[in-house]
Design a protein around this motif. Sequence first.
Motif, mmCIF file in Angstrom:
data_model
loop_
_atom_site.group_PDB
_atom_site.id
_atom_site.type_symbol
_atom_site.label_atom_id
_atom_site.label_comp_id
_atom_site.label_asym_id
_atom_site.label_seq_id
_atom_site.Cartn_x
_atom_site.Cartn_y
_atom_site.Cartn_z
ATOM 1 N N THR A 78 29.723 24.305 -18.206
ATOM 2 C CA THR A 78 31.160 24.507 -18.377
ATOM 3 C C THR A 78 31.405 25.951 -18.758
ATOM 4 O O THR A 78 30.833 26.452 -19.733
ATOM 5 C CB THR A 78 31.729 23.584 -19.471
ATOM 6 N N VAL A 79 32.251 26.637 -17.999
ATOM 7 C CA VAL A 79 32.563 28.043 -18.250
ATOM 8 C C VAL A 79 34.083 28.169 -18.378
ATOM 9 O O VAL A 79 34.820 27.832 -17.444
ATOM 10 C CB VAL A 79 32.048 28.944 -17.111
ATOM 11 N N ASN A 80 34.552 28.653 -19.512
ATOM 12 C CA ASN A 80 35.994 28.754 -19.732
ATOM 13 C C ASN A 80 36.605 30.000 -19.118
ATOM 14 O O ASN A 80 37.830 30.128 -19.074
ATOM 15 C CB ASN A 80 36.301 28.707 -21.233
ATOM 16 N N GLY A 81 35.785 30.928 -18.646
ATOM 17 C CA GLY A 81 36.278 32.130 -17.990
ATOM 18 C C GLY A 81 35.825 32.180 -16.545
ATOM 19 O O GLY A 81 35.731 31.154 -15.865
ATOM 20 N N ASP A 82 35.525 33.391 -16.061
ATOM 21 C CA ASP A 82 35.016 33.580 -14.714
ATOM 22 C C ASP A 82 33.491 33.460 -14.710
ATOM 23 O O ASP A 82 32.842 33.592 -15.742
ATOM 24 C CB ASP A 82 35.417 34.952 -14.167
ATOM 25 N N MET A 83 32.942 33.264 -13.511
ATOM 26 C CA MET A 83 31.493 33.182 -13.345
ATOM 27 C C MET A 83 31.091 34.030 -12.150
ATOM 28 O O MET A 83 31.600 33.830 -11.042
ATOM 29 C CB MET A 83 31.059 31.731 -13.139
ATOM 30 N N GLN A 84 30.185 34.983 -12.379
ATOM 31 C CA GLN A 84 29.734 35.876 -11.315
ATOM 32 C C GLN A 84 28.219 35.876 -11.281
ATOM 33 O O GLN A 84 27.558 36.097 -12.299
ATOM 34 C CB GLN A 84 30.260 37.295 -11.544
ATOM 35 N N CYS A 85 27.637 35.625 -10.109
ATOM 36 C CA CYS A 85 26.194 35.646 -9.963
ATOM 37 C C CYS A 85 25.832 35.987 -8.522
ATOM 38 O O CYS A 85 26.679 35.903 -7.623
ATOM 39 C CB CYS A 85 25.557 34.327 -10.390
ATOM 40 N N GLU A 86 24.581 36.378 -8.317
ATOM 41 C CA GLU A 86 24.143 36.693 -6.961
ATOM 42 C C GLU A 86 23.959 35.412 -6.156
ATOM 43 O O GLU A 86 24.478 35.275 -5.050
ATOM 44 C CB GLU A 86 22.865 37.520 -7.012
ATOM 45 N N THR A 87 23.206 34.476 -6.694
ATOM 46 C CA THR A 87 23.050 33.162 -6.068
ATOM 47 C C THR A 87 23.219 32.087 -7.125
ATOM 48 O O THR A 87 22.826 32.269 -8.284
ATOM 49 C CB THR A 87 21.671 32.995 -5.401
#
Length: 204
Positions: A78-87
């Motif tokens: 669970t992420v309350n903000g944004d999520m950035q990843c390569e894969t």
Amino acid sequence: MQDLKMDGVTSCNGGTYGDAHITGVNKIHGDLTCNSLHIEGVSTIVGQLTTGPAHLAGTCKVSGSVKTEDFSFYGVVTVNGDMQCETLTAEGALDVSGALNAEDIRLVMSHSSQVREVYGHSFSLICIHGSVWLSLLRARRQGFTSELVECDEVSVEHSQIKTLRGARVRVGPKCRIELLEYSESLDVDKTSVVDKIVRVGVDT
């Protein structure tokens, strides 16, 4: 740089570390920055998470945003903000209140999941029956919901999406799409409903 090791029922302040190994039931107060992250158990991060490669088996709640390299998990995130990843490679359930941005996204959802917006090159989502272990962590409801999915390659099923945009799009079974825009190819399962389909980039 000091590594972070947490085992058992513990808590600590955030900070910057080398490799982070977290097992048991743990809570981190503040932003966590590390070279790599490995979690087994139940973890809560009250802040932002920035890491290199990350692997999770269990549950993790992040009150802020997440920025990682390759991220794989089996469980519930669970992420309350944004999520950035390569894969992103995931099996279980995923809730992201903000935007998910990754080059390659592969989700095997065994329980209900939602991401407000999805951006990337390829997005693949399939639904399976959840395990007994995951059912203890989350209600056994299948399905994925999103306001916007925008990727070149898209393959989804059991999804409710307001707007879906892609070049090559496959809409599998049991989907409901309000607006679908594609530029190259489209395949829609007969059990799915798309309110409006628009082919873009083609002279009429």
